[in-house]
Design a protein around this motif. Structure first.
Motif: not given
Length: 219
Positions: A51-52, A55, A183
């Motif tokens: 997620q980091e 983003d 992922e």
């Protein structure tokens, strides 16, 4: 299960020649030319979570975006356009591997086939009966399905998750330079183990000796 990691042996051989035989000035020149040719795709930074990285990618990456997706879909390979001599070495290696199998009916689970599904190459360069599911991203899998030649719509299907896959008797799981982008690799790996897929083929993938996972951006 047989895990097969195939790389371009010719490139590795040339790398060893460059590293151990050529004088330093020539090595530096070759490296400069090589990296200049690849300057539009490189890896950037290091992140602790998917997620980091995701983003941050929304602000920086040029690699996966809507315009590039549209370009790839518009360039979806047509069966009559296939010329294996112009493709990466992994296509040659995999076709030769399948040719040597003493099996006529082969079901393939391809992860990340994009606009060059391995199915088309096998249909043109082997006499095997091939059926293939291709796992692709949510945003584009249906667009790829619409691009599949009418002749092969029953034999080549794009899906967005493993739950959509109805066939269970896969012989091969094929990662064509795609493993590093996943992922949910554990989910896919569980599917491979659950279905006793005999051959797991991995091409053009970066591996490390780290004992932990991290994420980077291809930009």
């Amino acid at each position: 299960m047989v895990l097969i990691i195939l790389t371009n042996l010719n490139i590795e051989y040339l790398k060893n020649i460059i590293k151990y035989i050529l004088p330093s000035p020539i090595k530096n020149l070759i490296k400069k030319i090589y990296y200049n040719k690849r300057k539009n795709i490189t890896f950037f930074s290091k992140f602790n979570s998917f997620q980091e990285a995701l983003d941050y990618s929304k602000k920086t990456t040029n690699y996966l975006n809507e315009s590039l997706d549209d370009k790839n879909i518009n360039e979806f390979l047509k069966p009559e356009e296939i010329e294996i001599e112009k493709e990466e070495e992994r296509f040659h290696l995999f076709v030769n591997f399948v040719k040597k199998l003493k099996i006529e009916n082969i079901n393939i689970f391809e992860i990340g086939g994009g606009n060059k599904p391995i199915f088309y190459f096998l249909k043109k360069y082997t006499d095997k009966n091939i059926f293939s599911y291709v796992l692709e991203r949510d945003e584009i899998f249906e667009k790829y399905n619409k691009s599949v030649s009418q002749k092969y719509k029953n034999d080549l299907k794009y899906v967005k998750n493993v739950e959509e896959i109805k066939t269970k008797d896969f012989l091969i799981a094929y990662f064509g330079s795609s493993l590093q982008y996943l992922e949910n690799f554990e989910e896919i790996n569980n599917q491979i183990v659950k279905n006793n897929i005999k051959y797991v083929i991995i091409f053009d993938t970066i591996f490390s000796t780290f004992d932990y996972d991290f994420y980077s951006l291809q930009v």
